[in-house]
Design an enzyme around this catalytic site. Structure first.
Site, PDB file in Angstrom:
ATOM      1  CG  HIS A   1      -1.806  -1.225   1.269  1.00  0.00           C
ATOM      2  ND1 HIS A   1      -2.396  -1.652   2.418  1.00  0.00           N
ATOM      3  CD2 HIS A   1      -2.144  -2.128   0.310  1.00  0.00           C
ATOM      4  CE1 HIS A   1      -3.070  -2.760   2.172  1.00  0.00           C
ATOM      5  NE2 HIS A   1      -2.927  -3.084   0.901  1.00  0.00           N
TER       6      HIS A   1
ATOM      7  CG  HIS B   1      -0.042  -9.365  -2.472  1.00  0.00           C
ATOM      8  ND1 HIS B   1      -0.139  -8.072  -2.961  1.00  0.00           N
ATOM      9  CD2 HIS B   1      -0.848  -9.407  -1.394  1.00  0.00           C
ATOM     10  CE1 HIS B   1      -0.962  -7.377  -2.195  1.00  0.00           C
ATOM     11  NE2 HIS B   1      -1.407  -8.164  -1.243  1.00  0.00           N
TER      12      HIS B   1
END
Ligand SMILES: [Zn+2]
Length: 300
Positions: free
Chosen positions: A77, A260
Site C-alpha cells: 500500500h 500478490h
C-alpha cells in the site's frame, strides 16, 4: 524533461503491523536521484533492501522483500502511494519488519507524503513503455499488460460468496484519480478466513479498524467507502506490486483474480522481457503514468 522526485523533508508515523501485530514507527526520508525506494531497518543497524522485484520474498497474503538478513513485509500500500504521487526516490525507515497497516488503505500514506512535500530533482524520470503484450496465467488467475498511451488498470474479481461475487473496474491513473478513487479503498477479508490466518500466526494486528471483514450476511464494518471498494483495493494492490519494477509504467494492465504472488511474479517477468518495452522520458511535467498521447516522447 519530467524530473524525478523525492520528498521535501523527513516525516514519521506510527501504527501496527497487520500480520505481526507489532507496533512500528515508519519514517520517510529524502533520497538522491536514481537511488529508488529503499527500505531501511533501524532495528538492524540500518541494513537496507531495495524495493525491487528481485528481492520479493516473505509471507503470503502480503508483499515482502528479503535480502540477506533484512526482511520487510506488507509494503504494497505504501509502494502504491509512492509510485502514484511520483516519489521516485525515498528511504523508508522501519524499526520492525512490517510496514504499519494504518487503516488498511493507502490514504494515510498519501497524507504523509503530502505533509512531507514533494521535491523535484535535476535528473529526468524514465518510464517503462510497453511495446508489445505480455501475460502470465496461473490456473484461473491471469495478468497481462498491453501497449497504451497511458497507465491504465482493469481489474476483475470473482468470489463464490453471497456478499461478494463479481466486480470489475477500469481506471486511467493520474495522481488525482489515484488519490480520489483508489487510495481510500481498504483491505478486505472473509470472516471464516480470519480464523485460519490467525492459526498460521498471521493477521494478529487485524481489526475492523484496518480491514473490511465480510461475514455471511454482510460486512462487519459500519459502511463501505465505495460500492465496489473490493475491486478498487485490488487495483491499489496491483499498482503497489508492479511498482517493484522500479519505474512508472505506460501501458494497460489487465488482471483477473490476481494476488500478490501473481502480481510480483509478473513484475519480474516484465523486467526480464526487455524486448517488449522501452524506456522513455516524458516531456510534460507532473503527469506520472498519464502522459497525453500528443506529448512528444523521446526514446532513450
Ligand atoms: Zn492490499
Amino acid at each position: 524533461m519530467n524530473p524525478q522526485r523525492t520528498i521535501r523533508r523527513s516525516i514519521s508515523c506510527a501504527g501496527i503491523g497487520l500480520h505481526s501485530g507489532n507496533k512500528v514507527t515508519l519514517s520517510l526520508k529524502p533520497a538522491a536521484a536514481d537511488s529508488g525506494v529503499r527500505f531501511r531497518r533501524a532495528d538492524l543497524g540500518g541494513l537496507e533492501v531495495a524495493a525491487a522485484a528481485e528481492h520479493v520474498g516473505g509471507i503470503n497474503y502480503a508483499t515482502g522483500l528479503t535480502r540477506d538478513a533484512v526482511r520487510v513485509d506488507t509494503i504494497e500500500h505504501l509502494m502504491a502511494a509512492l509510485v502514484s504521487l511520483g516519489i521516485d526516490n525515498v528511504v523508508v525507515e522501519l524499526n520492525s519488519p512490517e510496514v504499519p497497516i494504518m487503516d488498511g488503505s493507502a490514504a494515510p500514506f498519501i497524507y504523509l507524503i503530502q505533509e512531507a512535500g514533494v521535491k523535484p530533482l535535476s535528473t529526468a524520470r524514465k518510464y517503462l513503455k510497453v511495446m508489445r503484450p505480455m501475460s502470465l496465467t496461473r490456473g484461473d488467475k491471469r495478468i497481462a499488460i498491453y501497449p497504451s498511451d497511458h497507465f491504465k488498470v482493469t481489474y476483475s474479481i470473482a468470489y463464490d460468496h453471497p456478499m461478494l461475487r463479481h466486480q470489475s473496474r477500469t481506471i486511467r491513473l493520474s495522481e488525482e484519480s489515484f488519490v480520489e478513487e483508489i487510495a481510500p479503498a481498504r483491505t478486505f477479508t472473509f470472516l471464516n478466513e480470519v480464523e485460519r490466518l490467525r492459526q498460521q500466526g498471521l493477521a494478529l494486528g487485524g481489526s475492523l479498524e484496518n480491514a473490511i471483514v465480510i461475514g455471511d450476511t454482510g460486512i462487519l464494518n459500519n459502511a463501505l467507502r465505495f460500492d465496489d471498494e473490493f475491486v478498487r483495493h485490488k487495483i491499489l494492490d496491483v499498482i503497489g506490486d508492479m511498482a517493484l519494477i522500479g519505474r512508472p509504467l505506460i501501458g494497460h494492465l489487465v488482471a483477473h483474480r490476481g494476488g500478490h504472488a501473481l502480481h510480483t511474479a509478473f513484475a519480474a517477468q516484465v523486467l526480464a522481457q526487455t524486448d517488449a518495452w522501452t524506456l522513455v522520458e516524458g516531456e510534460a511535467a507532473d503527469l506520472r503514468g498519464a502522459l497525453p498521447s500528443t506529448a512528444p516522447v523521446r526514446v532513450s
